[in-house]
Scaffold this active site. Sequence first.
Site, mmCIF file in Angstrom:
data_model
loop_
_atom_site.group_PDB
_atom_site.id
_atom_site.type_symbol
_atom_site.label_atom_id
_atom_site.label_comp_id
_atom_site.label_asym_id
_atom_site.label_seq_id
_atom_site.Cartn_x
_atom_site.Cartn_y
_atom_site.Cartn_z
ATOM 1 N N ARG A 75 -1.350 -13.836 -6.216
ATOM 2 C CA ARG A 75 -0.528 -12.751 -5.672
ATOM 3 C C ARG A 75 -1.444 -11.827 -4.868
ATOM 4 N NH1 ARG A 75 0.587 -7.289 -7.808
ATOM 5 N NH2 ARG A 75 2.485 -6.541 -6.815
ATOM 6 N N HIS A 119 1.759 -3.160 -0.191
ATOM 7 C CA HIS A 119 1.016 -2.610 -1.330
ATOM 8 C C HIS A 119 0.325 -1.341 -0.827
ATOM 9 C CE1 HIS A 119 -0.800 -3.846 -5.422
ATOM 10 N NE2 HIS A 119 -1.220 -2.618 -5.189
ATOM 11 N N GLU A 164 5.328 -1.468 -6.639
ATOM 12 C CA GLU A 164 5.382 -0.164 -7.308
ATOM 13 C C GLU A 164 5.850 0.978 -6.411
ATOM 14 O OE1 GLU A 164 1.714 0.654 -9.326
ATOM 15 O OE2 GLU A 164 1.905 -1.070 -10.660
ATOM 16 N N ASN A 292 4.915 -4.848 -13.566
ATOM 17 C CA ASN A 292 3.527 -4.451 -13.773
ATOM 18 C C ASN A 292 3.476 -3.623 -15.040
ATOM 19 O OD1 ASN A 292 3.027 -5.659 -11.336
ATOM 20 N ND2 ASN A 292 2.377 -3.796 -10.270
ATOM 21 N N TYR A 294 0.887 -1.754 -17.892
ATOM 22 C CA TYR A 294 -0.456 -1.330 -18.312
ATOM 23 C C TYR A 294 -0.462 -0.583 -19.634
ATOM 24 C CZ TYR A 294 -2.223 -2.842 -13.838
ATOM 25 O OH TYR A 294 -2.575 -3.626 -12.767
ATOM 26 N N GLU A 373 1.393 -7.786 -12.672
ATOM 27 C CA GLU A 373 0.096 -7.158 -12.934
ATOM 28 C C GLU A 373 0.009 -6.816 -14.407
ATOM 29 O OE1 GLU A 373 -1.058 -3.702 -10.628
ATOM 30 O OE2 GLU A 373 -0.315 -4.609 -8.779
HETATM 31 C C1 FCB Z 1 -1.352 -0.654 -10.117
HETATM 32 C C2 FCB Z 1 -1.572 -1.037 -8.683
HETATM 33 C C3 FCB Z 1 -2.819 -1.842 -8.443
HETATM 34 C C4 FCB Z 1 -3.957 -1.324 -9.286
HETATM 35 C C5 FCB Z 1 -3.559 -1.251 -10.724
HETATM 36 C C6 FCB Z 1 -4.664 -0.823 -11.658
HETATM 37 O O1 FCB Z 1 -0.608 0.512 -10.187
HETATM 38 O O2 FCB Z 1 -0.476 -1.768 -8.214
HETATM 39 O O3 FCB Z 1 -3.109 -1.823 -7.079
HETATM 40 O O4 FCB Z 1 -4.372 -0.107 -8.814
HETATM 41 O O5 FCB Z 1 -2.496 -0.361 -10.860
#
Ligand code: FCB
Length: 506
Positions: A75, A119, A164, A292, A294, A373
Amino acid sequence: MLAFPPGFVWGSATAAYQIEGAVAEGGRGPSIWDTFSHTPGRVQNGDNGDVADDHYHRYRDDVAIMRELNLGAYRFSVGWSRLQPAGTGPLNPAGVDFYDRLLDELHGAGIAPWVTLYHWDLPQPLEDAGGWPERDTALRFADYAAAVHERFADRAADWTTLNEPWCSAFLGYFTGHHAPGRTEPAASLRAVHHLLLGHGLAVRAMRADRPEHRFGITLNLYPVDPATGSDADRDAARRVDGISNRLFTDAVLRGAYPDDVLADLAELWPADVVQDGDLEAIATPLDQLGVNYYSRHVVRAADPAATTSEAGAPDSAVPARGNGWIGCDDVQKTGYGYPRTTMGWEIDAPGLYDILTWLHRDYPSLPPLYITENGASFDDVVSPDGAVHDAERTAYLDAHFRQAARAIADGVDLRGYFVWSLLDNFEWAWGYQRRFGIVHVDYDTLQRTVKDSGFFVASVAAANGLSGGRVAVGGGSVRNGDGATGGDGVGGGDAVGAGDGAGVKR
Ligand code: FCB
Protein backbone atom coordinates in the site's frame (compact mmCIF):
# COMPACT_ATOMS: atom_id res chain seq x y z
CA MET A 1 -0.64 -22.54 14.59
CA LEU A 2 -3.12 -19.71 14.40
CA ALA A 3 -4.09 -19.70 10.74
CA PHE A 4 -5.59 -16.80 8.82
CA PRO A 5 -8.13 -17.50 6.05
CA PRO A 6 -6.75 -18.62 2.69
CA GLY A 7 -5.97 -15.62 0.50
CA PHE A 8 -5.53 -13.27 3.46
CA VAL A 9 -3.37 -10.36 2.26
CA TRP A 10 -0.18 -9.50 4.15
CA GLY A 11 1.41 -6.23 3.19
CA SER A 12 3.11 -3.10 4.36
CA ALA A 13 2.25 0.55 3.85
CA THR A 14 4.00 3.83 3.14
CA ALA A 15 3.05 7.29 1.87
CA ALA A 16 4.63 9.37 -0.86
CA TYR A 17 5.81 12.42 1.07
CA GLN A 18 7.09 10.28 3.93
CA ILE A 19 9.48 8.20 1.81
CA GLU A 20 10.05 9.50 -1.72
CA GLY A 21 12.25 12.57 -1.38
CA ALA A 22 13.24 13.99 -4.79
CA VAL A 23 10.81 16.82 -4.18
CA ALA A 24 12.21 18.95 -7.00
CA GLU A 25 12.76 16.18 -9.54
CA GLY A 26 10.72 15.00 -12.46
CA GLY A 27 8.60 18.10 -12.68
CA ARG A 28 7.04 17.58 -9.24
CA GLY A 29 5.33 20.67 -7.87
CA PRO A 30 5.19 21.78 -4.23
CA SER A 31 2.55 20.33 -1.95
CA ILE A 32 1.26 21.74 1.31
CA TRP A 33 3.73 19.51 3.14
CA ASP A 34 6.70 21.05 1.35
CA THR A 35 5.53 24.49 2.35
CA PHE A 36 4.67 23.46 5.89
CA SER A 37 7.86 21.54 6.60
CA HIS A 38 9.95 24.44 5.33
CA THR A 39 8.19 26.85 7.65
CA PRO A 40 10.27 27.23 10.81
CA GLY A 41 8.68 25.77 13.92
CA ARG A 42 6.21 23.50 12.20
CA VAL A 43 8.14 20.23 12.24
CA GLN A 44 10.31 18.97 15.03
CA ASN A 45 13.99 19.54 14.48
CA GLY A 46 13.25 21.48 11.30
CA ASP A 47 13.02 18.20 9.39
CA ASN A 48 11.42 17.98 5.95
CA GLY A 49 10.74 15.42 3.23
CA ASP A 50 13.26 16.75 0.71
CA VAL A 51 15.27 13.53 0.81
CA ALA A 52 13.25 11.33 3.17
CA ASP A 53 14.15 7.70 2.37
CA ASP A 54 15.11 8.60 -1.19
CA HIS A 55 12.65 5.95 -2.28
CA TYR A 56 12.28 7.80 -5.58
CA HIS A 57 15.74 6.56 -6.49
CA ARG A 58 15.83 3.40 -4.38
CA TYR A 59 12.42 1.92 -5.11
CA ARG A 60 13.98 -1.16 -6.69
CA ASP A 61 15.83 -1.97 -3.48
CA ASP A 62 12.68 -1.36 -1.47
CA VAL A 63 10.60 -3.67 -3.62
CA ALA A 64 13.33 -6.30 -3.29
CA ILE A 65 13.08 -5.97 0.50
CA MET A 66 9.32 -6.45 0.35
CA ARG A 67 9.84 -9.57 -1.65
CA GLU A 68 12.38 -10.82 0.86
CA LEU A 69 9.75 -10.24 3.53
CA ASN A 70 7.18 -12.39 1.66
CA LEU A 71 4.76 -9.50 1.37
CA GLY A 72 1.92 -10.07 -1.03
CA ALA A 73 0.78 -6.47 -1.31
CA TYR A 74 2.14 -2.96 -0.98
CA ARG A 75 0.00 0.00 0.00
CA PHE A 76 1.59 3.23 -1.16
CA SER A 77 0.34 6.64 -2.10
CA VAL A 78 0.94 8.50 -5.31
CA GLY A 79 2.01 12.10 -4.88
CA TRP A 80 -0.67 14.36 -6.25
CA SER A 81 1.84 17.15 -6.91
CA ARG A 82 4.17 14.69 -8.62
CA LEU A 83 1.45 13.55 -10.97
CA GLN A 84 -0.38 16.82 -11.40
CA PRO A 85 1.88 19.62 -10.18
CA ALA A 86 -0.71 22.37 -10.23
CA GLY A 87 -3.56 20.17 -8.99
CA THR A 88 -5.30 20.44 -12.31
CA GLY A 89 -4.57 19.80 -15.96
CA PRO A 90 -2.84 16.92 -17.72
CA LEU A 91 -0.72 14.40 -15.84
CA ASN A 92 2.99 15.12 -15.62
CA PRO A 93 4.78 12.55 -17.82
CA ALA A 94 7.85 12.26 -15.58
CA GLY A 95 5.65 11.65 -12.54
CA VAL A 96 3.68 9.03 -14.44
CA ASP A 97 6.94 7.44 -15.47
CA PHE A 98 8.10 7.04 -11.87
CA TYR A 99 4.94 5.22 -10.80
CA ASP A 100 5.01 3.20 -14.00
CA ARG A 101 8.44 1.93 -13.06
CA LEU A 102 7.38 1.25 -9.50
CA LEU A 103 4.33 -0.69 -10.69
CA ASP A 104 6.49 -2.68 -13.09
CA GLU A 105 8.89 -3.53 -10.30
CA LEU A 106 6.06 -4.65 -8.04
CA HIS A 107 4.56 -6.70 -10.81
CA GLY A 108 7.89 -8.39 -11.41
CA ALA A 109 8.12 -9.23 -7.71
CA GLY A 110 4.59 -10.62 -7.59
CA ILE A 111 3.45 -7.93 -5.15
CA ALA A 112 -0.05 -6.50 -5.59
CA PRO A 113 -0.16 -2.69 -5.61
CA TRP A 114 -2.68 -0.92 -3.40
CA VAL A 115 -2.78 2.67 -4.55
CA THR A 116 -3.83 5.48 -2.25
CA LEU A 117 -4.65 8.62 -4.18
CA TYR A 118 -4.35 11.12 -1.35
CA HIS A 119 -2.12 10.81 1.67
CA TRP A 120 -2.17 14.48 2.70
CA ASP A 121 -0.04 16.10 -0.01
CA LEU A 122 -2.40 18.65 -1.55
CA PRO A 123 -0.75 20.57 -4.40
CA GLN A 124 0.10 24.01 -3.03
CA PRO A 125 -1.80 25.87 -5.79
CA LEU A 126 -5.02 24.22 -4.62
CA GLU A 127 -4.35 25.34 -1.05
CA ASP A 128 -3.62 28.82 -2.36
CA ALA A 129 -7.09 28.72 -3.89
CA GLY A 130 -8.59 27.87 -0.48
CA GLY A 131 -7.74 24.20 0.03
CA TRP A 132 -10.16 21.56 1.27
CA PRO A 133 -12.57 24.08 2.80
CA GLU A 134 -13.36 25.02 -0.83
CA ARG A 135 -15.85 22.83 -2.67
CA ASP A 136 -13.84 23.07 -5.85
CA THR A 137 -11.02 21.04 -4.27
CA ALA A 138 -13.36 18.04 -4.12
CA LEU A 139 -14.01 18.36 -7.84
CA ARG A 140 -10.31 18.72 -8.57
CA PHE A 141 -9.63 15.59 -6.53
CA ALA A 142 -12.22 13.57 -8.43
CA ASP A 143 -10.71 14.67 -11.75
CA TYR A 144 -7.22 13.80 -10.59
CA ALA A 145 -8.36 10.41 -9.26
CA ALA A 146 -10.08 9.56 -12.54
CA ALA A 147 -7.03 10.54 -14.59
CA VAL A 148 -4.57 8.60 -12.43
CA HIS A 149 -6.82 5.56 -12.25
CA GLU A 150 -7.29 5.51 -15.99
CA ARG A 151 -3.57 5.78 -16.56
CA PHE A 152 -2.63 2.90 -14.23
CA ALA A 153 -5.81 0.85 -14.46
CA ASP A 154 -4.14 -1.97 -16.32
CA ARG A 155 -1.83 -2.76 -13.42
CA ALA A 156 -3.59 -1.84 -10.18
CA ALA A 157 -7.01 -3.10 -9.15
CA ASP A 158 -7.21 -1.89 -5.53
CA TRP A 159 -7.75 1.84 -5.12
CA THR A 160 -8.08 3.91 -1.99
CA THR A 161 -9.27 7.48 -2.32
CA LEU A 162 -8.23 9.16 0.93
CA ASN A 163 -6.03 8.27 3.83
CA GLU A 164 -7.49 9.42 7.15
CA PRO A 165 -9.65 12.41 6.22
CA TRP A 166 -9.97 13.12 9.97
CA CYS A 167 -6.31 14.08 10.01
CA SER A 168 -6.47 16.10 6.80
CA ALA A 169 -9.41 18.11 8.08
CA PHE A 170 -8.77 18.51 11.78
CA LEU A 171 -5.00 18.44 12.10
CA GLY A 172 -4.68 20.48 8.91
CA TYR A 173 -7.39 23.08 9.44
CA PHE A 174 -8.40 22.97 13.12
CA THR A 175 -5.38 22.30 15.33
CA GLY A 176 -2.84 23.36 12.71
CA HIS A 177 -0.44 20.59 13.68
CA HIS A 178 -0.37 19.34 10.10
CA ALA A 179 -0.19 21.11 6.77
CA PRO A 180 -1.48 23.58 5.85
CA GLY A 181 -1.40 24.58 9.51
CA ARG A 182 -4.62 26.56 9.67
CA THR A 183 -6.62 26.95 12.86
CA GLU A 184 -10.12 27.66 11.59
CA PRO A 185 -12.83 25.53 13.21
CA ALA A 186 -15.63 26.10 10.70
CA ALA A 187 -13.24 25.69 7.79
CA SER A 188 -12.14 22.33 9.20
CA LEU A 189 -15.74 21.11 9.05
CA ARG A 190 -16.02 22.31 5.48
CA ALA A 191 -12.85 20.36 4.81
CA VAL A 192 -14.43 17.20 6.25
CA HIS A 193 -17.37 17.49 3.90
CA HIS A 194 -15.31 18.30 0.83
CA LEU A 195 -12.84 15.51 1.50
CA LEU A 196 -15.70 13.03 1.74
CA LEU A 197 -17.41 14.50 -1.30
CA GLY A 198 -14.18 14.23 -3.25
CA HIS A 199 -13.94 10.60 -2.15
CA GLY A 200 -17.45 9.78 -3.32
CA LEU A 201 -17.10 11.56 -6.65
CA ALA A 202 -13.76 9.87 -7.23
CA VAL A 203 -15.17 6.40 -6.58
CA ARG A 204 -18.03 7.07 -8.98
CA ALA A 205 -15.70 8.26 -11.71
CA MET A 206 -13.23 5.40 -11.33
CA ARG A 207 -15.93 2.76 -11.10
CA ALA A 208 -17.60 4.05 -14.26
CA ASP A 209 -14.35 3.28 -16.04
CA ARG A 210 -13.53 -0.05 -14.39
CA PRO A 211 -16.44 -1.54 -12.47
CA GLU A 212 -14.41 -4.67 -11.76
CA HIS A 213 -11.85 -2.77 -9.67
CA ARG A 214 -12.10 -2.48 -5.91
CA PHE A 215 -12.54 0.97 -4.41
CA GLY A 216 -12.34 2.09 -0.81
CA ILE A 217 -11.35 4.72 1.71
CA THR A 218 -9.05 4.45 4.71
CA LEU A 219 -10.26 5.80 8.06
CA ASN A 220 -8.39 6.14 11.34
CA LEU A 221 -10.75 4.66 13.90
CA TYR A 222 -10.54 4.38 17.69
CA PRO A 223 -12.59 2.69 20.35
CA VAL A 224 -13.48 5.46 22.78
CA ASP A 225 -13.95 4.61 26.44
CA PRO A 226 -15.14 6.90 29.21
CA ALA A 227 -12.62 7.05 32.04
CA THR A 228 -15.37 6.39 34.56
CA GLY A 229 -19.04 5.51 34.42
CA SER A 230 -20.10 9.08 35.23
CA ASP A 231 -22.63 10.71 32.94
CA ALA A 232 -20.17 13.48 32.12
CA ASP A 233 -17.43 11.04 31.11
CA ARG A 234 -19.84 8.94 29.09
CA ASP A 235 -21.02 12.00 27.23
CA ALA A 236 -17.41 13.02 26.59
CA ALA A 237 -16.80 9.57 25.10
CA ARG A 238 -19.92 9.83 22.95
CA ARG A 239 -18.78 13.16 21.55
CA VAL A 240 -15.22 12.05 20.87
CA ASP A 241 -16.51 8.88 19.23
CA GLY A 242 -18.80 11.05 17.13
CA ILE A 243 -16.14 13.40 15.88
CA SER A 244 -13.42 10.75 15.47
CA ASN A 245 -15.36 7.82 14.07
CA ARG A 246 -19.05 8.16 13.33
CA LEU A 247 -18.85 11.48 11.49
CA PHE A 248 -16.90 9.53 8.87
CA THR A 249 -18.34 6.01 9.06
CA ASP A 250 -21.97 7.18 9.11
CA ALA A 251 -21.40 9.47 6.15
CA VAL A 252 -19.63 6.85 4.07
CA LEU A 253 -21.63 3.78 5.09
CA ARG A 254 -25.06 5.31 5.82
CA GLY A 255 -25.15 8.48 3.78
CA ALA A 256 -25.86 10.74 6.75
CA TYR A 257 -23.87 12.69 9.29
CA PRO A 258 -24.88 11.53 12.77
CA ASP A 259 -27.62 13.63 14.35
CA ASP A 260 -25.92 13.83 17.72
CA VAL A 261 -22.68 15.10 16.15
CA LEU A 262 -24.55 17.71 14.14
CA ALA A 263 -26.31 18.77 17.33
CA ASP A 264 -23.00 18.96 19.21
CA LEU A 265 -21.51 21.09 16.44
CA ALA A 266 -24.61 23.21 15.79
CA GLU A 267 -22.77 26.46 16.39
CA LEU A 268 -19.85 25.57 14.15
CA TRP A 269 -21.31 23.47 11.34
CA PRO A 270 -21.56 25.57 8.17
CA ALA A 271 -25.23 25.41 7.23
CA ASP A 272 -24.60 25.80 3.53
CA VAL A 273 -21.90 23.17 3.09
CA VAL A 274 -24.01 20.10 2.21
CA GLN A 275 -25.65 20.42 -1.19
CA ASP A 276 -28.32 18.23 -2.75
CA GLY A 277 -26.94 14.88 -3.78
CA ASP A 278 -23.71 15.21 -1.81
CA LEU A 279 -24.52 12.56 0.76
CA GLU A 280 -25.58 10.10 -1.93
CA ALA A 281 -22.21 10.62 -3.58
CA ILE A 282 -20.38 10.24 -0.28
CA ALA A 283 -22.20 6.97 0.39
CA THR A 284 -21.38 5.46 -2.99
CA PRO A 285 -21.04 1.75 -2.19
CA LEU A 286 -17.54 0.61 -1.38
CA ASP A 287 -15.77 -2.61 -2.24
CA GLN A 288 -13.53 -2.38 0.80
CA LEU A 289 -12.99 -0.25 3.88
CA GLY A 290 -9.49 0.42 5.18
CA VAL A 291 -9.07 0.66 8.93
CA ASN A 292 -6.02 2.31 10.46
CA TYR A 293 -5.68 1.35 14.10
CA TYR A 294 -3.06 2.48 16.57
CA SER A 295 -4.64 2.98 19.97
CA ARG A 296 -7.75 3.54 22.01
CA HIS A 297 -9.01 6.87 23.33
CA VAL A 298 -9.89 7.00 27.01
CA VAL A 299 -11.49 10.31 27.85
CA ARG A 300 -12.98 12.23 30.71
CA ALA A 301 -14.85 15.46 31.12
CA ALA A 302 -12.54 18.12 32.44
CA ASP A 303 -11.86 21.77 32.80
CA PRO A 304 -11.14 23.16 29.28
CA ALA A 305 -8.02 24.83 30.64
CA ALA A 306 -6.64 21.42 31.56
CA THR A 307 -6.88 19.79 28.15
CA THR A 308 -3.72 18.67 26.49
CA SER A 309 -2.57 18.55 22.95
CA GLU A 310 -3.49 15.35 21.16
CA ALA A 311 -1.10 15.50 18.26
CA GLY A 312 1.78 17.37 16.80
CA ALA A 313 5.25 18.39 17.67
CA PRO A 314 5.89 19.75 21.14
CA ASP A 315 8.07 22.54 19.85
CA SER A 316 5.54 23.51 17.24
CA ALA A 317 4.97 27.22 16.91
CA VAL A 318 1.32 26.49 16.30
CA PRO A 319 -0.89 27.21 19.25
CA ALA A 320 -2.38 23.86 20.14
CA ARG A 321 -6.13 23.85 19.89
CA GLY A 322 -7.15 21.77 22.85
CA ASN A 323 -7.15 18.07 22.26
CA GLY A 324 -7.83 18.00 18.51
CA TRP A 325 -11.48 17.10 18.96
CA ILE A 326 -13.56 19.96 17.71
CA GLY A 327 -16.31 21.01 20.08
CA CYS A 328 -14.73 18.98 22.89
CA ASP A 329 -12.64 21.56 24.69
CA ASP A 330 -13.92 20.21 27.97
CA VAL A 331 -12.64 16.71 27.25
CA GLN A 332 -9.32 15.40 28.44
CA LYS A 333 -7.54 12.39 27.08
CA THR A 334 -6.36 10.01 29.74
CA GLY A 335 -5.47 6.33 29.59
CA TYR A 336 -5.37 2.98 31.28
CA GLY A 337 -1.76 3.19 32.34
CA TYR A 338 -0.62 0.70 29.72
CA PRO A 339 2.85 0.91 28.19
CA ARG A 340 3.12 3.51 25.44
CA THR A 341 5.00 3.74 22.19
CA THR A 342 7.30 6.71 21.62
CA MET A 343 4.30 8.50 20.07
CA GLY A 344 2.79 8.42 23.55
CA TRP A 345 0.05 6.10 22.32
CA GLU A 346 -1.04 3.39 24.71
CA ILE A 347 -0.57 -0.12 23.44
CA ASP A 348 -4.02 -1.65 23.43
CA ALA A 349 -4.31 -4.60 21.06
CA PRO A 350 -7.85 -5.56 22.10
CA GLY A 351 -8.87 -2.13 20.84
CA LEU A 352 -8.32 -3.48 17.35
CA TYR A 353 -10.79 -6.27 18.03
CA ASP A 354 -13.22 -3.74 19.47
CA ILE A 355 -13.11 -1.45 16.46
CA LEU A 356 -13.47 -4.29 13.94
CA THR A 357 -16.39 -5.89 15.76
CA TRP A 358 -18.05 -2.49 16.24
CA LEU A 359 -18.03 -1.91 12.49
CA HIS A 360 -19.30 -5.43 11.87
CA ARG A 361 -22.10 -5.02 14.38
CA ASP A 362 -23.23 -1.48 13.64
CA TYR A 363 -23.01 -1.20 9.86
CA PRO A 364 -25.13 -3.65 7.85
CA SER A 365 -23.72 -2.34 4.57
CA LEU A 366 -20.13 -2.90 5.67
CA PRO A 367 -17.85 -4.00 2.83
CA PRO A 368 -14.89 -6.33 3.43
CA LEU A 369 -12.38 -4.79 5.83
CA TYR A 370 -8.64 -4.41 5.53
CA ILE A 371 -6.32 -3.12 8.20
CA THR A 372 -4.49 -0.58 6.09
CA GLU A 373 -2.22 0.61 8.89
CA ASN A 374 -1.13 -0.75 12.23
CA GLY A 375 2.27 -0.48 13.82
CA ALA A 376 4.33 1.19 16.50
CA SER A 377 7.19 3.65 16.95
CA PHE A 378 10.11 2.82 19.17
CA ASP A 379 13.65 4.17 19.45
CA ASP A 380 15.38 1.50 17.42
CA VAL A 381 19.12 1.19 17.07
CA VAL A 382 21.33 -0.97 14.92
CA SER A 383 23.15 -3.25 17.35
CA PRO A 384 26.83 -4.08 17.15
CA ASP A 385 25.79 -7.39 15.57
CA GLY A 386 24.30 -5.42 12.69
CA ALA A 387 20.71 -6.31 13.53
CA VAL A 388 17.86 -4.26 14.95
CA HIS A 389 16.39 -6.10 17.93
CA ASP A 390 13.02 -4.38 18.17
CA ALA A 391 11.35 -6.88 20.44
CA GLU A 392 8.71 -4.37 21.53
CA ARG A 393 7.51 -3.88 17.95
CA THR A 394 7.42 -7.62 17.36
CA ALA A 395 5.36 -8.04 20.51
CA TYR A 396 3.07 -5.20 19.45
CA LEU A 397 2.45 -6.72 16.03
CA ASP A 398 2.04 -10.23 17.38
CA ALA A 399 -0.59 -9.07 19.85
CA HIS A 400 -2.48 -7.09 17.20
CA PHE A 401 -2.35 -9.92 14.65
CA ARG A 402 -3.95 -12.16 17.26
CA GLN A 403 -6.74 -9.69 17.85
CA ALA A 404 -7.36 -9.56 14.11
CA ALA A 405 -7.61 -13.35 14.06
CA ARG A 406 -9.99 -13.20 16.99
CA ALA A 407 -12.21 -10.75 15.13
CA ILE A 408 -12.24 -13.01 12.08
CA ALA A 409 -13.19 -15.96 14.28
CA ASP A 410 -16.08 -13.87 15.57
CA GLY A 411 -17.42 -13.23 12.09
CA VAL A 412 -15.66 -10.08 10.89
CA ASP A 413 -14.90 -10.15 7.17
CA LEU A 414 -11.30 -8.99 7.47
CA ARG A 415 -9.25 -9.81 4.42
CA GLY A 416 -5.85 -8.25 4.84
CA TYR A 417 -3.33 -6.52 7.05
CA PHE A 418 -0.84 -3.82 6.10
CA VAL A 419 1.82 -3.06 8.66
CA TRP A 420 2.77 0.58 9.11
CA SER A 421 5.39 1.02 7.93
CA LEU A 422 7.73 -0.71 5.56
CA LEU A 423 10.46 1.86 6.28
CA ASP A 424 11.33 4.32 8.99
CA ASN A 425 10.27 7.60 7.46
CA PHE A 426 9.28 11.25 7.79
CA GLU A 427 6.67 11.09 10.54
CA TRP A 428 4.92 14.38 9.73
CA ALA A 429 5.17 16.93 12.53
CA TRP A 430 7.60 14.64 14.35
CA GLY A 431 10.04 14.59 11.45
CA TYR A 432 12.54 11.74 11.64
CA GLN A 433 12.27 11.46 15.41
CA ARG A 434 9.79 8.61 15.32
CA ARG A 435 10.58 5.24 13.78
CA PHE A 436 7.68 3.04 12.66
CA GLY A 437 9.48 0.85 10.11
CA ILE A 438 9.90 -2.89 10.09
CA VAL A 439 12.98 -1.87 8.13
CA HIS A 440 15.44 0.53 9.73
CA VAL A 441 16.72 3.48 7.72
CA ASP A 442 20.02 5.15 8.60
CA TYR A 443 19.35 8.76 7.66
CA ASP A 444 23.03 9.51 7.09
CA THR A 445 23.67 6.70 4.64
CA LEU A 446 20.07 5.80 3.73
CA GLN A 447 21.04 2.20 4.30
CA ARG A 448 18.16 -0.16 4.98
CA THR A 449 18.36 -2.87 7.65
CA VAL A 450 15.51 -5.29 8.16
CA LYS A 451 14.53 -5.21 11.83
CA ASP A 452 13.71 -8.34 13.80
CA SER A 453 10.06 -7.32 13.50
CA GLY A 454 10.45 -7.40 9.72
CA PHE A 455 11.61 -11.00 9.87
CA PHE A 456 8.70 -11.73 12.18
CA VAL A 457 6.24 -10.25 9.66
CA ALA A 458 7.95 -12.27 6.93
CA SER A 459 7.38 -15.48 8.86
CA VAL A 460 3.74 -14.65 9.50
CA ALA A 461 3.18 -13.78 5.86
CA ALA A 462 4.87 -16.97 4.67
CA ALA A 463 2.83 -19.16 7.00
CA ASN A 464 -0.33 -17.06 6.69
CA GLY A 465 -0.52 -17.51 10.41
CA LEU A 466 1.18 -17.34 13.76
CA SER A 467 2.78 -20.05 15.75
CA GLY A 468 1.68 -20.49 19.31
CA GLY A 469 -1.94 -21.43 19.21
CA ARG A 470 -5.18 -19.64 19.23
CA VAL A 471 -6.15 -16.44 20.79
CA ALA A 472 -9.22 -16.57 22.94
CA VAL A 473 -12.39 -16.15 20.98
CA GLY A 474 -15.84 -15.18 21.97
CA GLY A 475 -17.22 -12.58 24.29
CA GLY A 476 -15.65 -10.78 27.17
CA SER A 477 -12.83 -8.34 27.38
CA VAL A 478 -9.32 -9.60 27.01
CA ARG A 479 -7.87 -6.33 28.18
CA ASN A 480 -6.39 -7.88 31.26
CA GLY A 481 -4.59 -10.52 29.36
CA ASP A 482 -7.06 -13.37 29.47
CA GLY A 483 -6.19 -14.73 26.12
CA ALA A 484 -4.81 -11.79 24.27
CA THR A 485 -1.53 -13.51 23.82
CA GLY A 486 -0.58 -16.93 22.68
CA GLY A 487 1.97 -19.33 23.95
CA ASP A 488 4.81 -18.58 21.64
CA GLY A 489 6.56 -16.11 23.83
CA VAL A 490 6.41 -13.08 21.61
CA GLY A 491 3.07 -11.75 22.65
CA GLY A 492 2.21 -9.99 25.79
CA GLY A 493 3.15 -6.38 25.20
CA ASP A 494 -0.43 -5.29 25.15
CA ALA A 495 -1.77 -6.98 28.14
CA VAL A 496 -0.22 -5.37 31.12
CA GLY A 497 -2.09 -3.04 33.34
CA ALA A 498 -5.68 -3.48 34.34
CA GLY A 499 -8.58 -1.64 32.82
CA ASP A 500 -10.72 0.11 35.35
CA GLY A 501 -13.87 -1.58 34.26
CA ALA A 502 -15.34 1.58 32.82
CA GLY A 503 -16.40 -0.63 29.97
CA VAL A 504 -16.25 -0.39 26.26
CA LYS A 505 -18.65 2.28 25.24
CA ARG A 506 -20.23 0.60 22.31
C1 FCB B 1 -1.17 7.61 10.37
C2 FCB B 1 -0.72 8.10 9.02
C3 FCB B 1 0.63 7.59 8.60
C4 FCB B 1 1.58 7.58 9.77
C5 FCB B 1 0.99 6.83 10.92
C6 FCB B 1 1.90 6.70 12.11
O1 FCB B 1 -2.05 8.53 10.93
O2 FCB B 1 -1.66 7.72 8.04
O3 FCB B 1 1.09 8.37 7.54
O4 FCB B 1 1.91 8.86 10.12
O5 FCB B 1 -0.18 7.47 11.33
